[in-house]
Design a protein around this motif. Structure first.
Motif, PDB file in Angstrom:
ATOM      1  N   LYS A  76     -16.125 -11.814  -0.009  1.00 54.17           N
ATOM      2  CA  LYS A  76     -15.659 -10.764   1.206  1.00 54.17           C
ATOM      3  C   LYS A  76     -15.032 -10.267   1.771  1.00 54.17           C
ATOM      4  CE  LYS A  76     -19.175 -10.302   5.180  1.00 54.17           C
ATOM      5  NZ  LYS A  76     -20.434 -10.882   5.717  1.00 54.17           N
ATOM      6  N   LEU A  77     -14.328  -9.014   2.100  1.00 54.26           N
ATOM      7  CA  LEU A  77     -13.340  -8.317   2.397  1.00 54.26           C
ATOM      8  C   LEU A  77     -13.722  -8.202   3.585  1.00 54.26           C
ATOM      9  CD1 LEU A  77     -11.640  -7.392  -0.290  1.00 54.26           C
ATOM     10  CD2 LEU A  77     -11.030  -9.339   0.286  1.00 54.26           C
ATOM     11  N   ILE A  78     -12.929  -8.936   4.820  1.00 55.20           N
ATOM     12  CA  ILE A  78     -12.255  -8.023   6.102  1.00 55.20           C
ATOM     13  C   ILE A  78     -10.918  -7.080   5.985  1.00 55.20           C
ATOM     14  CG2 ILE A  78     -12.491  -8.860   8.579  1.00 55.20           C
ATOM     15  CD1 ILE A  78     -14.706  -9.831   7.565  1.00 55.20           C
ATOM     16  N   PHE A  79     -11.162  -6.206   6.698  1.00 51.04           N
ATOM     17  CA  PHE A  79      -9.332  -4.905   6.214  1.00 51.04           C
ATOM     18  C   PHE A  79      -9.468  -4.963   7.986  1.00 51.04           C
ATOM     19  CE2 PHE A  79     -10.124  -3.454   1.836  1.00 51.04           C
ATOM     20  CZ  PHE A  79     -10.973  -3.950   1.637  1.00 51.04           C
ATOM     21  N   GLY A  80      -7.982  -4.480   7.869  1.00 52.26           N
ATOM     22  CA  GLY A  80      -7.515  -3.960   8.525  1.00 52.26           C
ATOM     23  C   GLY A  80      -7.343  -3.092   8.975  1.00 52.26           C
ATOM     24  N   ALA A  81      -6.794  -1.978  10.481  1.00 58.33           N
ATOM     25  CA  ALA A  81      -7.587  -0.754  10.608  1.00 58.33           C
ATOM     26  C   ALA A  81      -6.390   0.099   9.551  1.00 58.33           C
ATOM     27  CB  ALA A  81      -7.034  -0.219  11.939  1.00 58.33           C
ATOM     28  N   GLY A  82      -5.482  -0.708   8.959  1.00 51.44           N
ATOM     29  CA  GLY A  82      -4.203  -0.355   7.867  1.00 51.44           C
ATOM     30  C   GLY A  82      -3.171   0.592   9.287  1.00 51.44           C
ATOM     31  N   THR A  83      -1.753   1.069   7.999  1.00 53.44           N
ATOM     32  CA  THR A  83      -0.681   1.721   8.502  1.00 53.44           C
ATOM     33  C   THR A  83      -0.481   2.252   7.429  1.00 53.44           C
ATOM     34  OG1 THR A  83       0.129  -0.977   9.594  1.00 53.44           O
ATOM     35  CG2 THR A  83       1.698   0.499   8.625  1.00 53.44           C
ATOM     36  N   LEU A 116       3.979  -8.075   4.532  1.00 50.73           N
ATOM     37  CA  LEU A 116       4.079  -6.802   3.048  1.00 50.73           C
ATOM     38  C   LEU A 116       5.949  -6.790   3.622  1.00 50.73           C
ATOM     39  CD1 LEU A 116       3.293  -6.132   0.719  1.00 50.73           C
ATOM     40  CD2 LEU A 116       2.612  -4.072   1.766  1.00 50.73           C
ATOM     41  N   LYS A 117       6.448  -7.393   2.499  1.00 50.05           N
ATOM     42  CA  LYS A 117       7.623  -6.281   2.620  1.00 50.05           C
ATOM     43  C   LYS A 117       8.521  -6.590   1.690  1.00 50.05           C
ATOM     44  CE  LYS A 117       9.209 -10.558   5.850  1.00 50.05           C
ATOM     45  NZ  LYS A 117       9.508 -12.418   6.156  1.00 50.05           N
ATOM     46  N   LYS A 118       9.525  -4.882   1.674  1.00 42.63           N
ATOM     47  CA  LYS A 118      10.390  -4.166   0.637  1.00 42.63           C
ATOM     48  C   LYS A 118      11.401  -4.069   0.973  1.00 42.63           C
ATOM     49  CE  LYS A 118      10.770  -1.526  -3.360  1.00 42.63           C
ATOM     50  NZ  LYS A 118       9.561  -0.067  -4.020  1.00 42.63           N
ATOM     51  N   PRO A 119      12.957  -4.600   0.338  1.00 39.80           N
ATOM     52  CA  PRO A 119      13.403  -5.017   0.726  1.00 39.80           C
ATOM     53  C   PRO A 119      15.027  -3.404   0.463  1.00 39.80           C
ATOM     54  CG  PRO A 119      14.563  -5.562  -0.960  1.00 39.80           C
ATOM     55  CD  PRO A 119      12.567  -5.962  -0.916  1.00 39.80           C
ATOM     56  N   PHE A 120      14.076  -2.236  -0.132  1.00 38.04           N
ATOM     57  CA  PHE A 120      14.432  -0.664  -0.053  1.00 38.04           C
ATOM     58  C   PHE A 120      13.514  -0.035  -0.390  1.00 38.04           C
ATOM     59  CE2 PHE A 120      18.605  -2.804  -0.251  1.00 38.04           C
ATOM     60  CZ  PHE A 120      18.660  -3.515  -0.919  1.00 38.04           C
ATOM     61  N   ALA A 121      12.744   0.552   0.424  1.00 33.95           N
ATOM     62  CA  ALA A 121      11.711   1.789   0.365  1.00 33.95           C
ATOM     63  C   ALA A 121      12.616   2.774  -0.640  1.00 33.95           C
ATOM     64  CB  ALA A 121      11.412   2.175   2.010  1.00 33.95           C
ATOM     65  N   GLN A 122      10.762   3.461  -0.762  1.00 40.79           N
ATOM     66  CA  GLN A 122      11.463   4.266  -2.135  1.00 40.79           C
ATOM     67  C   GLN A 122      10.044   5.411  -2.056  1.00 40.79           C
ATOM     68  OE1 GLN A 122      13.853   4.670  -4.629  1.00 40.79           O
ATOM     69  NE2 GLN A 122      14.215   2.457  -3.951  1.00 40.79           N
ATOM     70  N   GLU A 123      10.732   6.396  -1.666  1.00 43.81           N
ATOM     71  CA  GLU A 123       9.758   7.364  -1.568  1.00 43.81           C
ATOM     72  C   GLU A 123       8.312   7.218  -1.720  1.00 43.81           C
ATOM     73  OE1 GLU A 123      12.919  10.875  -1.657  1.00 43.81           O
ATOM     74  OE2 GLU A 123      10.657  11.583  -0.947  1.00 43.81           O
ATOM     75  N   GLU A 124       8.241   7.020  -3.045  1.00 43.39           N
ATOM     76  CA  GLU A 124       6.975   6.252  -3.757  1.00 43.39           C
ATOM     77  C   GLU A 124       5.976   5.619  -3.057  1.00 43.39           C
ATOM     78  OE1 GLU A 124       9.990   6.973  -5.328  1.00 43.39           O
ATOM     79  OE2 GLU A 124       9.919   5.279  -7.278  1.00 43.39           O
ATOM     80  N   ASP A 125       6.523   5.301  -2.202  1.00 40.76           N
ATOM     81  CA  ASP A 125       5.855   4.266  -1.845  1.00 40.76           C
ATOM     82  C   ASP A 125       5.014   4.509  -0.517  1.00 40.76           C
ATOM     83  OD1 ASP A 125       8.736   1.726  -1.558  1.00 40.76           O
ATOM     84  OD2 ASP A 125       6.836   2.062  -3.148  1.00 40.76           O
ATOM     85  N   SER A 126       5.148   5.680   0.370  1.00 42.63           N
ATOM     86  CA  SER A 126       4.362   6.521   0.621  1.00 42.63           C
ATOM     87  C   SER A 126       3.174   6.441   0.555  1.00 42.63           C
ATOM     88  CB  SER A 126       4.930   7.849   1.267  1.00 42.63           C
ATOM     89  OG  SER A 126       6.343   7.714   1.306  1.00 42.63           O
ATOM     90  N   ALA A 127       2.623   5.589   1.774  1.00 41.33           N
ATOM     91  CA  ALA A 127       0.409   5.023   1.263  1.00 41.33           C
ATOM     92  C   ALA A 127      -0.027   4.503   2.056  1.00 41.33           C
ATOM     93  CB  ALA A 127       0.738   4.753  -0.027  1.00 41.33           C
ATOM     94  N   MET A 128      -1.673   3.979   2.503  1.00 44.31           N
ATOM     95  CA  MET A 128      -1.985   3.535   3.580  1.00 44.31           C
ATOM     96  C   MET A 128      -2.171   2.165   3.015  1.00 44.31           C
ATOM     97  SD  MET A 128      -2.622   4.729   6.262  1.00 44.31           S
ATOM     98  CE  MET A 128      -4.028   3.955   6.511  1.00 44.31           C
ATOM     99  N   TYR A 129      -1.629   1.407   3.482  1.00 46.00           N
ATOM    100  CA  TYR A 129      -1.693  -0.308   2.993  1.00 46.00           C
ATOM    101  C   TYR A 129      -2.664  -0.322   4.307  1.00 46.00           C
ATOM    102  CZ  TYR A 129       2.446   1.237   0.911  1.00 46.00           C
ATOM    103  OH  TYR A 129       2.817   1.420  -0.434  1.00 46.00           O
ATOM    104  N   TYR A 130      -3.467  -1.483   3.686  1.00 49.51           N
ATOM    105  CA  TYR A 130      -4.148  -2.248   4.087  1.00 49.51           C
ATOM    106  C   TYR A 130      -4.578  -3.598   4.311  1.00 49.51           C
ATOM    107  CZ  TYR A 130      -6.576   1.637   5.426  1.00 49.51           C
ATOM    108  OH  TYR A 130      -7.255   3.459   5.193  1.00 49.51           O
ATOM    109  N   CYS A 131      -4.125  -4.190   4.571  1.00 48.55           N
ATOM    110  CA  CYS A 131      -3.988  -5.941   4.548  1.00 48.55           C
ATOM    111  C   CYS A 131      -5.689  -6.590   5.078  1.00 48.55           C
ATOM    112  CB  CYS A 131      -3.402  -6.688   5.796  1.00 48.55           C
ATOM    113  SG  CYS A 131      -3.563  -8.209   5.782  1.00 48.55           S
ATOM    114  N   ALA A 132      -6.566  -7.431   4.440  1.00 45.67           N
ATOM    115  CA  ALA A 132      -7.452  -7.741   3.650  1.00 45.67           C
ATOM    116  C   ALA A 132      -7.606  -9.441   4.050  1.00 45.67           C
ATOM    117  CB  ALA A 132      -8.184  -7.046   2.828  1.00 45.67           C
ATOM    118  N   LEU A 133      -8.673  -9.976   3.700  1.00 45.97           N
ATOM    119  CA  LEU A 133      -8.409 -11.264   4.392  1.00 45.97           C
ATOM    120  C   LEU A 133      -9.957 -11.674   3.704  1.00 45.97           C
ATOM    121  CD1 LEU A 133      -8.589 -14.128   5.870  1.00 45.97           C
ATOM    122  CD2 LEU A 133      -9.778 -13.545   8.060  1.00 45.97           C
ATOM    123  N   GLY A 134     -10.062 -12.760   3.121  1.00 42.64           N
ATOM    124  CA  GLY A 134     -11.054 -12.570   1.777  1.00 42.64           C
ATOM    125  C   GLY A 134     -12.168 -13.574   2.489  1.00 42.64           C
ATOM    126  N   ILE A 135     -13.112 -13.519   3.376  1.00 44.43           N
ATOM    127  CA  ILE A 135     -14.026 -14.815   3.623  1.00 44.43           C
ATOM    128  C   ILE A 135     -14.245 -15.966   2.432  1.00 44.43           C
ATOM    129  CG2 ILE A 135     -15.921 -15.309   5.229  1.00 44.43           C
ATOM    130  CD1 ILE A 135     -13.611 -14.452   6.734  1.00 44.43           C
TER     131      ILE A 135
END
Lengths: 113, 110
Positions: free
Chosen positions: B97-104, B72-91
């Protein structure tokens, strides 16, 4: 309703107690999922309903976990004889059709003491 | 085995800096990849999915099947982007049915 509603928001249970967690999906949503999210982890799949049919329960960690959706709308996740390792946030999600994106509820945080 | 790996638990950047949240997956079938975001005290919500090929809130993600990645990319981060982000794989198997990563956790500092 406007979103997926879960109750209670927080539940503290003594070890060995039975608990029941409720999920009210968005009206008309066919698919309903339960996920378990332990602290510091991503959500893990528990079970899936299509209307009232439970089509996949492969993620339920033990036979102490039981889920139902008898009329194809509200769902209940029941955990019998709770253990400390059951402490987690339990998330419910629903979607309008099989491959539509989910809408998640706010979750129920279960703490077993 | 089906797996999603997010190698960074925390990514800390300054406002205006580029952001890349890494996600790698393992799946023998045809993957469907998603990014979900959880802002403070809010519920988990879909940010984007690879089949849509759209940009949401300035974020983009490209599925690279050769590298089995969906960063996941963004060229210019903003303060409001602060959050937990989870990548998920659809089976694939009749439903999503989703398989999630542990989050960043992304922290954007002023």
């Amino acid at each position: 309703g406007a979103g997926v509603s879960q109750s209670p928001r927080y539940k503290v249970a003594k070890r060995g107690q039975d608990v029941a967690l409720r999920c009210d999906p968005i009206s008309g949503h066919v698919s309903l999922f339960w996920y378990q999210q332990a602290l510091g982890q991503g959500p893990e799949f528990l079970t899936y309903f299509q209307n009232e049919a439970q089509l996949d329960k492969s993620g339920l960690p033990s036979d102490r976990f039981f889920a139902e959706r008898p009329e194809g709308s509200v769902s209940t996740l029941k955990i019998q004889r709770t253990q400390q390792e059951d402490s987690a946030v339990y998330l419910c999600a629903s979607s309008l059709a099989l491959f539509q994106s989910y809408t998640f509820g706010s979750g129920t945080r279960l703490t077993v003491v | 085995a089906q797996r999603v790996t997010q190698p960074e638990k925390l990514l800390s950047v300054f406002k205006g800096a580029p952001v890349e949240l890494k996600c790698n997956y393992s799946y023998s079938g045809s993957p469907e990849l998603f990014w979900y975001v959880q802002y403070s005290r809010q519920r988990l919500q879909l940010l984007l999915r690879h089949i849509s090929r759209e940009s949401i809130k300035g974020f983009t993600a490209d599925l690279n099947k050769g590298e089995t990645s969906f960063h996941l990319k963004k060229p210019f981060a903003q303060e409001e982007d602060s959050a937990m982000y989870y990548c998920a794989l659809g089976i694939s198997g009749g439903y999503n049915k989703l398989i999630f990563g542990a989050g960043t956790r992304l922290a954007v500092h002023p």
